[in-house]
Design a protein around this motif. Structure first.
Motif, PDB file in Angstrom:
ATOM      1  N   ALA A  24      20.322  -0.433 -12.616  1.00 32.08           N
ATOM      2  CA  ALA A  24      19.582   0.215 -11.523  1.00 32.08           C
ATOM      3  C   ALA A  24      19.918  -0.377 -10.152  1.00 32.08           C
ATOM      4  CB  ALA A  24      18.084   0.109 -11.788  1.00 32.08           C
ATOM      5  N   ARG A  25      20.112  -1.704 -10.095  1.00 27.72           N
ATOM      6  CA  ARG A  25      20.277  -2.361  -8.785  1.00 27.72           C
ATOM      7  C   ARG A  25      21.740  -2.605  -8.411  1.00 27.72           C
ATOM      8  NH1 ARG A  25      17.338  -7.805  -9.184  1.00 27.72           N
ATOM      9  NH2 ARG A  25      17.963  -7.965  -7.026  1.00 27.72           N
ATOM     10  N   LEU A  26      22.665  -1.958  -9.112  1.00 28.10           N
ATOM     11  CA  LEU A  26      24.075  -2.316  -8.898  1.00 28.10           C
ATOM     12  C   LEU A  26      24.547  -2.126  -7.457  1.00 28.10           C
ATOM     13  CD1 LEU A  26      25.808  -1.096 -12.177  1.00 28.10           C
ATOM     14  CD2 LEU A  26      25.464  -3.444 -11.403  1.00 28.10           C
ATOM     15  N   LEU A  55      21.994 -18.886  -5.721  1.00 33.70           N
ATOM     16  CA  LEU A  55      20.785 -19.639  -5.342  1.00 33.70           C
ATOM     17  C   LEU A  55      19.539 -18.768  -5.505  1.00 33.70           C
ATOM     18  CD1 LEU A  55      19.751 -22.295  -4.036  1.00 33.70           C
ATOM     19  CD2 LEU A  55      20.174 -21.248  -1.813  1.00 33.70           C
ATOM     20  N   MET A  56      18.563 -19.279  -6.221  1.00 37.83           N
ATOM     21  CA  MET A  56      17.342 -18.546  -6.590  1.00 37.83           C
ATOM     22  C   MET A  56      17.750 -17.330  -7.432  1.00 37.83           C
ATOM     23  SD  MET A  56      14.997 -18.962  -3.195  1.00 37.83           S
ATOM     24  CE  MET A  56      16.255 -18.976  -1.926  1.00 37.83           C
ATOM     25  N   SER A  57      18.311 -17.654  -8.569  1.00 41.49           N
ATOM     26  CA  SER A  57      19.005 -16.661  -9.409  1.00 41.49           C
ATOM     27  C   SER A  57      18.071 -15.835 -10.280  1.00 41.49           C
ATOM     28  CB  SER A  57      19.997 -17.406 -10.302  1.00 41.49           C
ATOM     29  OG  SER A  57      19.308 -18.411 -11.031  1.00 41.49           O
ATOM     30  N   GLY A  58      16.816 -16.230 -10.410  1.00 41.24           N
ATOM     31  CA  GLY A  58      15.846 -15.461 -11.198  1.00 41.24           C
ATOM     32  C   GLY A  58      16.293 -15.264 -12.631  1.00 41.24           C
ATOM     33  N   SER A  59      16.248 -14.015 -13.092  1.00 38.67           N
ATOM     34  CA  SER A  59      16.627 -13.746 -14.482  1.00 38.67           C
ATOM     35  C   SER A  59      18.144 -13.528 -14.602  1.00 38.67           C
ATOM     36  CB  SER A  59      15.865 -12.534 -15.010  1.00 38.67           C
ATOM     37  OG  SER A  59      16.078 -11.433 -14.146  1.00 38.67           O
ATOM     38  N   VAL A  77      20.934 -21.655  -9.521  1.00 35.90           N
ATOM     39  CA  VAL A  77      19.842 -22.568  -9.162  1.00 35.90           C
ATOM     40  C   VAL A  77      18.544 -21.756  -9.183  1.00 35.90           C
ATOM     41  CG1 VAL A  77      18.874 -24.013  -7.336  1.00 35.90           C
ATOM     42  CG2 VAL A  77      21.355 -23.982  -7.703  1.00 35.90           C
ATOM     43  N   GLU A  78      17.595 -22.207  -9.964  1.00 36.46           N
ATOM     44  CA  GLU A  78      16.324 -21.473 -10.054  1.00 36.46           C
ATOM     45  C   GLU A  78      15.171 -22.470 -10.138  1.00 36.46           C
ATOM     46  OE1 GLU A  78      15.230 -18.335  -9.574  1.00 36.46           O
ATOM     47  OE2 GLU A  78      13.261 -19.024 -10.181  1.00 36.46           O
ATOM     48  N   PHE A  79      14.004 -22.024  -9.652  1.00 30.45           N
ATOM     49  CA  PHE A  79      12.855 -22.923  -9.517  1.00 30.45           C
ATOM     50  C   PHE A  79      11.682 -22.518 -10.400  1.00 30.45           C
ATOM     51  CE2 PHE A  79      14.239 -25.181  -5.623  1.00 30.45           C
ATOM     52  CZ  PHE A  79      15.336 -24.392  -5.310  1.00 30.45           C
ATOM     53  N   THR A 119      22.911 -15.801  -2.212  1.00 31.64           N
ATOM     54  CA  THR A 119      21.515 -15.679  -2.600  1.00 31.64           C
ATOM     55  C   THR A 119      21.088 -14.223  -2.404  1.00 31.64           C
ATOM     56  OG1 THR A 119      19.256 -16.416  -2.126  1.00 31.64           O
ATOM     57  CG2 THR A 119      20.833 -16.704  -0.360  1.00 31.64           C
ATOM     58  N   LEU A 120      20.507 -13.656  -3.462  1.00 32.57           N
ATOM     59  CA  LEU A 120      20.171 -12.220  -3.440  1.00 32.57           C
ATOM     60  C   LEU A 120      18.668 -12.011  -3.607  1.00 32.57           C
ATOM     61  CD1 LEU A 120      20.906  -9.163  -3.629  1.00 32.57           C
ATOM     62  CD2 LEU A 120      21.322  -9.512  -6.064  1.00 32.57           C
ATOM     63  N   ALA A 121      18.112 -11.268  -2.678  1.00 35.92           N
ATOM     64  CA  ALA A 121      16.707 -10.839  -2.747  1.00 35.92           C
ATOM     65  C   ALA A 121      15.728 -11.998  -2.911  1.00 35.92           C
ATOM     66  CB  ALA A 121      16.530  -9.836  -3.901  1.00 35.92           C
ATOM     67  N   HIS A 124      13.662 -14.399   1.508  1.00 40.00           N
ATOM     68  CA  HIS A 124      12.398 -14.096   2.196  1.00 40.00           C
ATOM     69  C   HIS A 124      11.203 -14.776   1.533  1.00 40.00           C
ATOM     70  CE1 HIS A 124      12.558 -11.008  -0.987  1.00 40.00           C
ATOM     71  NE2 HIS A 124      11.243 -11.074  -0.965  1.00 40.00           N
ATOM     72  N   HIS A 125      11.454 -15.371   0.349  1.00 40.33           N
ATOM     73  CA  HIS A 125      10.356 -16.084  -0.331  1.00 40.33           C
ATOM     74  C   HIS A 125      10.233 -17.535   0.134  1.00 40.33           C
ATOM     75  CE1 HIS A 125       9.439 -12.902  -3.113  1.00 40.33           C
ATOM     76  NE2 HIS A 125      10.697 -12.818  -3.485  1.00 40.33           N
ATOM     77  N   LEU A 126      11.142 -17.977   0.986  1.00 34.33           N
ATOM     78  CA  LEU A 126      11.049 -19.374   1.453  1.00 34.33           C
ATOM     79  C   LEU A 126       9.964 -19.444   2.518  1.00 34.33           C
ATOM     80  CD1 LEU A 126      14.797 -20.408   1.580  1.00 34.33           C
ATOM     81  CD2 LEU A 126      13.108 -20.760  -0.207  1.00 34.33           C
TER      82      LEU A 126
HETATM   83  C1  LIG Z   1      13.004 -11.426  -6.294  1.00 35.44           C
HETATM   84  S1  LIG Z   1      13.596 -12.724  -7.267  1.00 35.44           S
HETATM   85  C2  LIG Z   1      15.338 -12.465  -7.167  1.00 35.44           C
HETATM   86  C3  LIG Z   1      16.061 -13.100  -8.292  1.00 35.44           C
HETATM   87  C4  LIG Z   1      17.532 -12.756  -8.360  1.00 35.44           C
HETATM   88  N1  LIG Z   1      18.254 -13.353  -7.275  1.00 35.44           N
HETATM   89  C5  LIG Z   1      17.736 -11.265  -8.403  1.00 35.44           C
HETATM   90  O1  LIG Z   1      18.320 -10.728  -7.465  1.00 35.44           O
HETATM   91  O2  LIG Z   1      17.307 -10.665  -9.368  1.00 35.44           O
HETATM   92  C6  LIG Z   1      13.323 -14.136  -6.266  1.00 35.44           C
HETATM   93  C7  LIG Z   1      13.609 -15.463  -6.936  1.00 35.44           C
HETATM   94  O3  LIG Z   1      13.371 -16.522  -6.007  1.00 35.44           O
HETATM   95  C8  LIG Z   1      12.625 -17.559  -6.620  1.00 35.44           C
HETATM   96  N2  LIG Z   1      11.706 -18.090  -5.593  1.00 35.44           N
HETATM   97  C9  LIG Z   1      10.764 -17.410  -4.985  1.00 35.44           C
HETATM   98  N3  LIG Z   1      10.104 -18.187  -4.115  1.00 35.44           N
HETATM   99  C10 LIG Z   1      10.648 -19.380  -4.188  1.00 35.44           C
HETATM  100  C11 LIG Z   1      10.409 -20.610  -3.519  1.00 35.44           C
HETATM  101  N4  LIG Z   1       9.453 -20.735  -2.609  1.00 35.44           N
HETATM  102  N5  LIG Z   1      11.183 -21.644  -3.835  1.00 35.44           N
HETATM  103  C12 LIG Z   1      12.153 -21.508  -4.739  1.00 35.44           C
HETATM  104  N6  LIG Z   1      12.423 -20.373  -5.390  1.00 35.44           N
HETATM  105  C13 LIG Z   1      11.695 -19.317  -5.124  1.00 35.44           C
HETATM  106  C14 LIG Z   1      11.848 -16.922  -7.730  1.00 35.44           C
HETATM  107  O4  LIG Z   1      11.611 -17.828  -8.796  1.00 35.44           O
HETATM  108  C15 LIG Z   1      12.716 -15.754  -8.132  1.00 35.44           C
HETATM  109  O5  LIG Z   1      13.511 -16.051  -9.234  1.00 35.44           O
END
Ligand SMILES: C[S@@+](CC[C@H](N)C(=O)[O-])C[C@H]1O[C@@H](n2cnc3c(N)ncnc32)[C@H](O)[C@@H]1O
Length: 402
Positions: A24-26, A55-59, A77-79, A119-121, A124-126
């Protein structure tokens, strides 16, 4: 609720959405693939040797797809444990670096030594919160800039950082693109990843990011404006229990990282589905409308989908259902990205200069009988002195800088 707690709550719903609809997100990937291809050619690396940090790779949406395209040196890298658990990409394809704080990022990147950080999507969570639980804009932008500094320190001189994310409407795009070339390779790659063939052929017609985004907007776009950001702010934040806060890519942030000469491109990247029910299910799960509090849900499934139709727009064209979506990509580098190795240019230029002098001297000798008697040995010394000097010069400079 801080961002990681938010993700902890919605992780299983989010992961399920992506697992059920991996294609879906390609379209979110085409600017990333476009820059990666150019960069690896500029630094002369094969795909499997280009070391990329997600960076912040999620799933693992980005890492998984990069791996399928032959980028094999991947570090993620994921948190948030709930986001990465069970994702098969971290078993053998991408090396996962789980962190509990950005304090460790410097050390990990220093060890990994990436060529590129993407870093993708996520950027904005920082966010930094005040004591009253409100997002502190200035402190959050400080945090985002600090993370950029950490990434740039870890990159080699020619390295690049790519941030693909939500973008404020007030951000000005960089008017001139860095290069033009056919989008066909990127389009073929997306088809390999599962994009509909007709859509791939469509994308392949463009020869720039600006061209691609206009084309996708014309063929699959729904509504004008900054759909994704408005959607998060007006619907996801207000109408889900988990909510959604953001500091999207902003003019202030771009000013803070101006020394890395950000190149900004806004792009259309509709989410596409074969069936309408797939789109409905994806929207409902990805944005966690169904994650309820003890009082139940705020919106029913039908209401949430109707909101998506109103705010993002749904279009049925080219045999797919497209949901309106848009992001921006920011390219940052220490030196001009994609610049060729200057040492080689100097060497070639010096050899050309010598050839010109030799050709001139030969012309003078034969047409005007003007010459100074020099033997073969002198010519050899003349030819070799400058390039060897340049090679030694560069070597000594590098040794001193190391
Ligand atoms: C919307 S997901 C995107 C994941 C992946 N990059 C993708 O495109 O599917 C955002 C990711 O950022 C991580 N994240 C969100 N806020 C964070 C924070 N304050 N510090 C570190 N990681 C964070 C989340 O754990 C999540 O995996």
């Amino acid at each position: 609720m801080n961002e990681l707690d938010r993700f902890k709550e919605k992780a299983s719903s989010y992961r399920e959405a992506l697992k059920n609809q991996p294609g879906a997100r390609l379209f979110e990937l085409y600017p990333i693939l476009w820059y990666l291809e150019k960069h690896r050619k500029a630094i002369g690396k094969r795909r499997d040797k280009l070391r990329i940090v997600d960076l912040m790779s999620g799933s693992g949406f980005l890492s998984e797809n990069l791996y399928k395209l032959g980028y094999k040196d991947l570090h993620a890298v994921e948190f948030c444990e709930e986001m990465y658990k069970d994702a098969s990409v971290y078993n053998s394809k991408a090396k996962l670096h789980f962190m509990t704080s950005f304090d460790y990022l410097d050390g990990v990147l220093d060890e990994v030594k990436p060529d590129v950080i993407v870093t993708l999507a996520s950027f904005h969570h920082l966010l930094i919160y005040n004591n009253d639980n409100q997002v502190n804009l200035d402190a959050s932008i400080d945090k985002q800039s600090e993370v950029v500094d950490i990434c740039m320190r870890a990159l080699p001189d020619q390295g690049i950082l790519l941030i693909a994310d939500l973008i404020e409407a007030g951000v000005t795009e960089t008017p001139l693109e860095l290069f033009k070339s056919s989008m066909a390779v990127v389009a073929r790659d997306l088809v390999k990843l599962g994009l509909d063939k007709e859509l791939g052929e469509l994308l392949g017609q463009s020869n720039s990011l600006h061209g691609a985004t206009s084309l996708l907007y014309r063929e699959l776009g729904t509504k004008s404006g900054n759909l994704s950001l408005n959607w998060f702010r007006t619907i996801v934040d207000k109408k889900t229990f988990i909510g959604h806060k953001d500091i999207a890519i902003s003019p202030n942030f771009l000013q803070r990282v101006a020394s890395y000469r950000p190149v900004v491109t806004k792009y259309t990247c509709p989410w596409v589905f074969k069936e309408r029910v797939q789109l409905d299910e994806f929207v409902y799960k990805k944005f966690a409308f169904g994650v309820a509090s003890e009082h139940g849900q705020i919106l029913t499934k039908d209401e949430s989908i109707s909101c998506a139709n109103i705010h993002l727009g749904i279009r049925n064209d080219h045999g797919v259902y497209a949901l309106g979506w848009n992001l921006g990509i920011v390219l940052l580098g220490k030196r001009d990205p994609f610049s060729k190795n200057q040492e080689l240019n100097v060497l070639v230029a010096s050899l050309l200069a010598m050839l010109t002098i030799l050709a001139g001297a030969t012309g003078l000798r034969y047409w005007f009988g003007f010459y100074a008697p020099i033997d073969f040995k002198d010519i050899l010394v003349f030819i070799l002195t400058l390039p060897i000097g340049i090679i030694f010069g560069n070597w000594i400079t590098k040794k001193k800088l190391a």
